[in-house]
Design a protein around this motif. Sequence first.
Motif, PDB file in Angstrom:
ATOM      1  N   ALA A  74     -11.289  -4.335 -11.149  1.00 22.97           N
ATOM      2  CA  ALA A  74     -11.863  -3.988  -9.852  1.00 22.97           C
ATOM      3  C   ALA A  74     -11.815  -5.171  -8.900  1.00 22.97           C
ATOM      4  N   ALA A  75     -12.140  -6.367  -9.416  1.00 28.10           N
ATOM      5  CA  ALA A  75     -12.100  -7.568  -8.585  1.00 28.10           C
ATOM      6  C   ALA A  75     -10.678  -7.867  -8.125  1.00 28.10           C
ATOM      7  N   ASP A  76      -9.703  -7.607  -8.988  1.00 33.10           N
ATOM      8  CA  ASP A  76      -8.307  -7.822  -8.627  1.00 33.10           C
ATOM      9  C   ASP A  76      -7.903  -6.945  -7.443  1.00 33.10           C
ATOM     10  N   LEU A  77      -8.444  -5.726  -7.401  1.00 31.96           N
ATOM     11  CA  LEU A  77      -8.117  -4.820  -6.300  1.00 31.96           C
ATOM     12  C   LEU A  77      -8.527  -5.411  -4.960  1.00 31.96           C
ATOM     13  N   LEU A  78      -9.753  -5.939  -4.903  1.00 32.91           N
ATOM     14  CA  LEU A  78     -10.227  -6.520  -3.648  1.00 32.91           C
ATOM     15  C   LEU A  78      -9.387  -7.723  -3.249  1.00 32.91           C
ATOM     16  N   GLU A  79      -8.998  -8.520  -4.238  1.00 31.51           N
ATOM     17  CA  GLU A  79      -8.183  -9.692  -3.933  1.00 31.51           C
ATOM     18  C   GLU A  79      -6.820  -9.272  -3.382  1.00 31.51           C
ATOM     19  N   MET A  80      -6.242  -8.231  -3.973  1.00 26.19           N
ATOM     20  CA  MET A  80      -4.950  -7.760  -3.488  1.00 26.19           C
ATOM     21  C   MET A  80      -5.060  -7.215  -2.072  1.00 26.19           C
ATOM     22  N   ARG A  81      -6.175  -6.540  -1.766  1.00 26.97           N
ATOM     23  CA  ARG A  81      -6.352  -6.021  -0.407  1.00 26.97           C
ATOM     24  C   ARG A  81      -6.457  -7.154   0.607  1.00 26.97           C
ATOM     25  N   THR A  82      -7.160  -8.225   0.226  1.00 23.35           N
ATOM     26  CA  THR A  82      -7.296  -9.351   1.165  1.00 23.35           C
ATOM     27  C   THR A  82      -5.956 -10.026   1.432  1.00 23.35           C
ATOM     28  N   GLN A 149      -2.587   3.231  -2.214  1.00 25.55           N
ATOM     29  CA  GLN A 149      -3.083   3.248  -3.590  1.00 25.55           C
ATOM     30  C   GLN A 149      -4.292   2.329  -3.756  1.00 25.55           C
ATOM     31  N   LEU A 150      -4.260   1.164  -3.115  1.00 26.38           N
ATOM     32  CA  LEU A 150      -5.387   0.238  -3.204  1.00 26.38           C
ATOM     33  C   LEU A 150      -6.641   0.843  -2.587  1.00 26.38           C
ATOM     34  N   ARG A 151      -6.483   1.559  -1.467  1.00 25.45           N
ATOM     35  CA  ARG A 151      -7.652   2.187  -0.849  1.00 25.45           C
ATOM     36  C   ARG A 151      -8.257   3.241  -1.762  1.00 25.45           C
ATOM     37  N   HIS A 152      -7.405   4.062  -2.361  1.00 19.16           N
ATOM     38  CA  HIS A 152      -7.898   5.088  -3.281  1.00 19.16           C
ATOM     39  C   HIS A 152      -8.659   4.460  -4.457  1.00 19.16           C
ATOM     40  N   LYS A 153      -8.070   3.432  -5.048  1.00 22.51           N
ATOM     41  CA  LYS A 153      -8.673   2.833  -6.237  1.00 22.51           C
ATOM     42  C   LYS A 153      -9.931   2.047  -5.891  1.00 22.51           C
TER      43      LYS A 153
END
Length: 232
Positions: A74-82, A149-153
């Motif tokens: 989950a933390a990786d997702l936020l980092e990828m979005r940033t 995909q990042l927004r959905h997840k």
Amino acid sequence: MRVPAHSVCTAIRDDIVSGAHAPGSRLTEELLARRYGVSRVPVREALRTLESEGFVVTRRHAGACVAEPTAREAADLLEMRTLLEPLGAARAAQRRTEAHLKVLRGLVRLGRERARRGEAEDLRALGGWFHETLAQASGSPGLIALLTQLRHKTAWMYTVEQPADSWAELGAIVDAVARGDADRARALSARHAERAAGFHRLRRPDLPGRRTPTAARVKSSQHGVNTASVRY
């Protein structure tokens, strides 16, 4: 009429994100076909797509199941979005159309109005549409797919309380995009993404690898496939 697999995929994904299909639960083709009023063929195709996206896993002796993400994932997702959202904003400054700008400005205007009224549910939806439109304005199919995909997840793993003043930040991003200032659009988007990450809270406080205690309720919903209007 055969229901397209992408429509079934969207319906199943939406129910996974909302919590109607809980993490770890089995996803049998027969029950899903009955739930969404379709045959098993589009369900099978949809499950393959959702597995490639990370929403579904196939387990021995159990078949398709809803994935159970860890707090680290989950933390990786936020980092990828940033990292990716600023890239999308920079490209949007170079490739956006007048139609994109019209939609983005309209969403910012609505967001500010809803923020003044304290309509949190509308703000979440408007924020999603804003970021979807900004990604579309980048003109990069690969980047659009990744950000979608990042927004959905992210919506699946987190709840977020968007601060009212974030719409001023989004308005500034739109202004930079309108002027074609890619560097400023990138910098403003990076600042917004970093700040927004601090308002995300894990939906499940028991996620493996959790670093900080968080709690949130997961709502459930059930719906059929609407082939006339499908949100992606």
